[in-house]
Design a protein around this motif. Sequence first.
Motif, PDB file in Angstrom:
ATOM      1  N   UNK A 604      30.380  34.078  47.001  1.00 59.89           N
ATOM      2  CA  UNK A 604      30.137  33.032  47.644  1.00 59.89           C
ATOM      3  C   UNK A 604      30.965  32.087  47.054  1.00 59.89           C
ATOM      4  N   UNK A 605      31.218  32.050  45.892  1.00 55.41           N
ATOM      5  CA  UNK A 605      32.205  30.848  45.302  1.00 55.41           C
ATOM      6  C   UNK A 605      33.504  30.857  46.142  1.00 55.41           C
ATOM      7  N   UNK A 606      33.709  31.980  46.799  1.00 53.90           N
ATOM      8  CA  UNK A 606      35.215  31.854  47.611  1.00 53.90           C
ATOM      9  C   UNK A 606      34.882  30.971  48.849  1.00 53.90           C
ATOM     10  N   UNK A 607      33.777  30.941  49.334  1.00 58.28           N
ATOM     11  CA  UNK A 607      33.640  30.006  50.629  1.00 58.28           C
ATOM     12  C   UNK A 607      33.693  28.482  50.472  1.00 58.28           C
ATOM     13  N   UNK A 608      33.674  28.117  49.145  1.00 58.82           N
ATOM     14  CA  UNK A 608      33.813  26.833  48.883  1.00 58.82           C
ATOM     15  C   UNK A 608      34.944  26.146  48.198  1.00 58.82           C
ATOM     16  N   UNK A 609      35.740  27.282  47.613  1.00 62.22           N
ATOM     17  CA  UNK A 609      36.712  27.226  46.950  1.00 62.22           C
ATOM     18  C   UNK A 609      37.863  26.736  47.824  1.00 62.22           C
ATOM     19  N   UNK A 610      38.626  25.566  47.243  1.00 59.08           N
ATOM     20  CA  UNK A 610      39.757  24.884  48.050  1.00 59.08           C
ATOM     21  C   UNK A 610      41.013  26.125  47.979  1.00 59.08           C
ATOM     22  N   UNK A 611      40.775  26.972  47.190  1.00 57.95           N
ATOM     23  CA  UNK A 611      42.000  27.926  47.190  1.00 57.95           C
ATOM     24  C   UNK A 611      41.449  29.277  47.470  1.00 57.95           C
ATOM     25  N   UNK A 612      40.275  29.381  48.051  1.00 58.48           N
ATOM     26  CA  UNK A 612      39.810  30.772  48.371  1.00 58.48           C
ATOM     27  C   UNK A 612      39.680  31.649  47.339  1.00 58.48           C
ATOM     28  N   UNK A 613      39.639  31.217  46.002  1.00 59.09           N
ATOM     29  CA  UNK A 613      39.526  32.221  44.685  1.00 59.09           C
ATOM     30  C   UNK A 613      38.258  32.946  44.842  1.00 59.09           C
ATOM     31  N   UNK A 614      38.355  34.410  44.605  1.00 56.97           N
ATOM     32  CA  UNK A 614      37.036  35.067  44.850  1.00 56.97           C
ATOM     33  C   UNK A 614      36.612  35.728  43.368  1.00 56.97           C
ATOM     34  N   UNK A 615      35.916  35.001  42.503  1.00 56.58           N
ATOM     35  CA  UNK A 615      35.527  35.423  41.318  1.00 56.58           C
ATOM     36  C   UNK A 615      34.782  36.785  41.263  1.00 56.58           C
ATOM     37  N   UNK A 616      33.824  37.124  42.580  1.00 54.52           N
ATOM     38  CA  UNK A 616      33.196  38.094  42.551  1.00 54.52           C
ATOM     39  C   UNK A 616      34.240  39.474  42.602  1.00 54.52           C
ATOM     40  N   UNK A 617      35.444  39.391  43.362  1.00 55.35           N
ATOM     41  CA  UNK A 617      36.419  40.237  43.270  1.00 55.35           C
ATOM     42  C   UNK A 617      37.047  40.551  41.906  1.00 55.35           C
ATOM     43  N   UNK A 618      37.143  39.414  41.216  1.00 51.06           N
ATOM     44  CA  UNK A 618      37.608  39.571  39.806  1.00 51.06           C
ATOM     45  C   UNK A 618      36.542  40.179  38.881  1.00 51.06           C
ATOM     46  N   UNK A 619      35.540  39.905  39.109  1.00 51.05           N
ATOM     47  CA  UNK A 619      34.397  40.831  38.333  1.00 51.05           C
ATOM     48  C   UNK A 619      34.671  42.108  38.647  1.00 51.05           C
ATOM     49  N   UNK A 620      34.459  42.543  39.958  1.00 49.96           N
ATOM     50  CA  UNK A 620      34.623  43.973  40.284  1.00 49.96           C
ATOM     51  C   UNK A 620      35.834  44.697  39.901  1.00 49.96           C
ATOM     52  N   UNK A 621      36.963  43.834  39.729  1.00 51.49           N
ATOM     53  CA  UNK A 621      38.079  44.432  39.109  1.00 51.49           C
ATOM     54  C   UNK A 621      38.110  44.773  37.574  1.00 51.49           C
ATOM     55  N   UNK A 622      37.301  43.796  37.001  1.00 55.41           N
ATOM     56  CA  UNK A 622      37.023  44.215  35.460  1.00 55.41           C
ATOM     57  C   UNK A 622      36.286  45.151  35.502  1.00 55.41           C
ATOM     58  N   UNK A 623      35.137  45.343  35.994  1.00 58.59           N
ATOM     59  CA  UNK A 623      34.429  46.798  36.119  1.00 58.59           C
ATOM     60  C   UNK A 623      35.145  47.836  36.165  1.00 58.59           C
ATOM     61  N   UNK A 624      36.120  47.903  37.134  1.00 62.10           N
ATOM     62  CA  UNK A 624      36.987  48.937  37.350  1.00 62.10           C
ATOM     63  C   UNK A 624      37.887  49.413  36.325  1.00 62.10           C
ATOM     64  N   UNK A 625      38.328  48.243  35.538  1.00 58.24           N
ATOM     65  CA  UNK A 625      39.177  48.440  34.565  1.00 58.24           C
ATOM     66  C   UNK A 625      38.461  49.112  33.254  1.00 58.24           C
ATOM     67  N   UNK A 626      37.174  48.945  32.966  1.00 58.97           N
ATOM     68  CA  UNK A 626      36.565  49.455  32.155  1.00 58.97           C
ATOM     69  C   UNK A 626      35.847  50.925  32.350  1.00 58.97           C
ATOM     70  N   UNK A 627      35.859  51.343  33.676  1.00 62.06           N
ATOM     71  CA  UNK A 627      35.390  52.758  33.681  1.00 62.06           C
ATOM     72  C   UNK A 627      36.297  53.644  33.229  1.00 62.06           C
ATOM     73  N   UNK A 628      35.627  54.562  32.570  1.00 62.72           N
ATOM     74  CA  UNK A 628      36.499  55.700  31.910  1.00 62.72           C
ATOM     75  C   UNK A 628      36.242  56.991  32.776  1.00 62.72           C
ATOM     76  N   UNK A 629      37.315  57.925  32.254  1.00 59.83           N
ATOM     77  CA  UNK A 629      37.171  59.092  33.098  1.00 59.83           C
ATOM     78  C   UNK A 629      35.834  59.825  33.552  1.00 59.83           C
ATOM     79  N   UNK A 630      34.916  59.944  32.276  1.00 60.01           N
ATOM     80  CA  UNK A 630      33.483  60.589  32.716  1.00 60.01           C
ATOM     81  C   UNK A 630      32.646  59.725  33.515  1.00 60.01           C
TER      82      UNK A 630
END
Length: 932
Positions: A604-630
Amino acid sequence: MPPVDYAALTRDLAAVVPPARIHTDPLRALAYGTDASFYRVTPKIVAVAESEAEVSALIAACRSAGAPVTFRAAGTSLSGQAVTDSVLVVLGEGFCGFAYDETEQVVRLGPALVGGEANRRLLPFQRKIGPDPASIATAKIGGIAANNASGMCCGVGQNSYHTLAGLRVMLPDGAVLDTSDAKTMATFRATHKKLLDGLAALSAEIRADAALTARIAEKYRRKNTTGYAINALIDFSDPVDMLTHLMIGSEGTLGFLSRVDYRTVPDYADKASAFVVFEDLEKACRAVTALKATPVEAVELLDRAALESVKTKKGMPVNVDALGPDAAALLIEARAPDAHDLRAKISAIVAAIDAADTLNGVAFSHDPAETARYWDMRKGTFPAVGGKRPAGTTVIIEDVAFPVERLAEATMDLRALMDAHGYREAIVFGHALEGNLHFVFAQGFDTPAEVQRYAGFMEAVAELVVGKYDGSLKAEHGTGRNMAPFVEREWGRAATDVMRRVKKLLDPENLFNPGVVLNDDSEIHLKNLKPMPAVTPLIDACIECGFCEPQCPSKGLTLSPRQRIASSREMRRLRCDSPNAPELAAMERDYLYAGDTTCAACSLCSTVCPLDIDVGRYTRSLRAERRGPVAKTIAAAAAQHFGVVTTLARAGLAVGAAAEAVVGTAALKAVSGAANKVLGTPQWSAAMPRRARPAPALETGEGIPALFFESCASRTMGPAKGDESEPLASVAARVFARAGYRMIVPEEGDDLCCGQSFDTKGFPEAANAKARELAERLSHGGAPVPVVFDASPCAARMKAFSGPQFQPMDLVEFLRGKIAPNLTFVRVKDPIAVHATCTLRKAGLAPALLELAGLCAEQVVVPPGVTCCGFAGDKGFYTPELNDHALRHLPEALPDACHDGYSSNRTCEIGLSSHSGRRYRSILHLVDEASR
């Protein structure tokens, strides 16, 4: 003075404020210490205050310890006035008071209430507060008043100073003055006679100096927030009035404003706007001078570079590429109490502009959608520069005012000055009617040469604005640290000495926000400059304005989107500069919970951000980076055998229901809550769903075919205990048939999933595999058939996988566009509540939900202050505190007569039911009931 013992002070503060609201750890200290300015100063202690009694105790403890105190509302200020390296007091929701006196047309506001929310509550009275800063949807009343913020329409006459009806203020010595309370006033006059006499003496001195009196009066005829509002010393005869008006624009350096009373101004419904383009700045500014004498509401100037920065935005009415290099535009607005008066005003405005000077004439639009696009485009100029700046730089917006009659000359001088200092991409825009210009440019502070370039430029700006034009170095953004070294340059020795004496009278110990407004360090504006290291393109454009924060469900619980970005930048800086620093390890450890676990990733942050920055997407990318092979292997297996997962989930709900029947809801909730804290297992609640009953068999019959797909949540989670609602697919089949549609249900659907749950947890590969599988299974070989998803998040996700044979639709979209036109409605009598999910808001379908509800019910309640519900897929089960925090205001926002609520996502409905004590179901149930 001896150094402050902050450890001891922390213990003292924890005795007067709950320890959970005292923060000293590196992560929260930095996060809460971040504001919209380009300065980075980290507080030693952050205290979140919820009452005046707590503020009083905090001030007393800090005064005893010799620790300076800075107050923070929303942190949208741009000049460094809300940062500190000592104690930062952040205002909590206890300061969100609102009371309107319709007879006097005066509104009494708490300092933590958002300005836009104050106006929303005043809307039924057709009134609003006078100040209208561009940040009003985020900025809070305390900051608006403390900075004497103005904006595009309020000019000088409707700013906080001129619309102040009274206030309640606490001085550094702990004394409270409340202008609405005669007893408090009398007590204050008796106990603070010396202070009031001092102000009276200062006033007499100024009045005896004709030149100084004239100087002050002249300076405040135009916008000016440089220094203190010493015009109060000549505008009023009562020292109490002088004191209260000195507080306006004092930036928290003289007192704490615990309530601000405004004389409201009309909020006219009839309005129109014109976007007028001129060949050059001189002609545009000549029109501004002519418009000054007309009944115009606002006139915004955009130079050629500003037009270029927003040329691709929706709403731009001219081809910017076809304009000459010196072109400029004016955005003009007229407002009136009725259409007749509006026409008269527009006629006067049009008559004042020489049409021959324009490139497109003077045509006013009355279309709210079109005029909104004009103003959105104008508001987009500042972030447009911020979004295009080089990585690692910050965006700076300066704010000056010139005599209107010399605006063209001054603007061209300013443009030449920026070019000479290498800021060729800078833009100029502003509130032309007041001679108030903003100029925006990108600036790096990573090398001494860049810092010196900025220093030289600011010196040149001061010489131009003050030396040549005798203008205001700060017109509306406040002095802060940024312009503190230049106060005497603008005002001269005599007036600045008056300001110093005001500070000494009210704050003799220099306790409140020292170094702001007045500062003897001539280079303070060049110190503590905020580093902006590149982290990822997903967030690097962020200017830390804070506009995102009111939408975030975790703000106040842990971190807001701005705070997540600021923390990520600081951790990146430390990894590069001090990889072994203990604060880095502490920040990384704490960020896992505060930055990741409690992020709803709702975007929802992206809906009011003047630059359309999506911190939810950023958080999901961090989660993906931390996921190991198992973890990835387990996720892939779960995706491949999803039918087993849903079967086990239904079994788990059945077991839980059986346990509840034996031990009771309260006991099971307590036990599961304890287990949740220790083991991370789901927490039970009274709204916990029962195992879903199977969907009906494949439908056959007559009508237009439409495929109905239930989300895995709906297939798994049925109604709560005591709710005898039919399975959703049964309701859908009946409603579809009623409107002439033949509903199709996919066979063997338990294996199917859109992948949303995998994506939010950081498994994009598994998520995309499930989405592709679903799209393939639901594709129709012949003529395309609409595929209706009962859950908005699933529909939004699957639209990215649409194709000629697969046309996904949101349930709300389908009901409003295809079903409702074919039904006859009889509105239900009782009020009903509606919750637009995050996905609906992002997709622009929230209005469709409200329209649909309006067809079905006589009274539709949309609880204010509720954005994302915080259930976030399954976080409501595993991180229940996020859901608790997001919906903390829901019960009080619903009338007693409201027993039912409706939304478009099953898990959201569970959280809403749990926290409201009402039954929340799919909007499909309401459509069914109202169309029978």
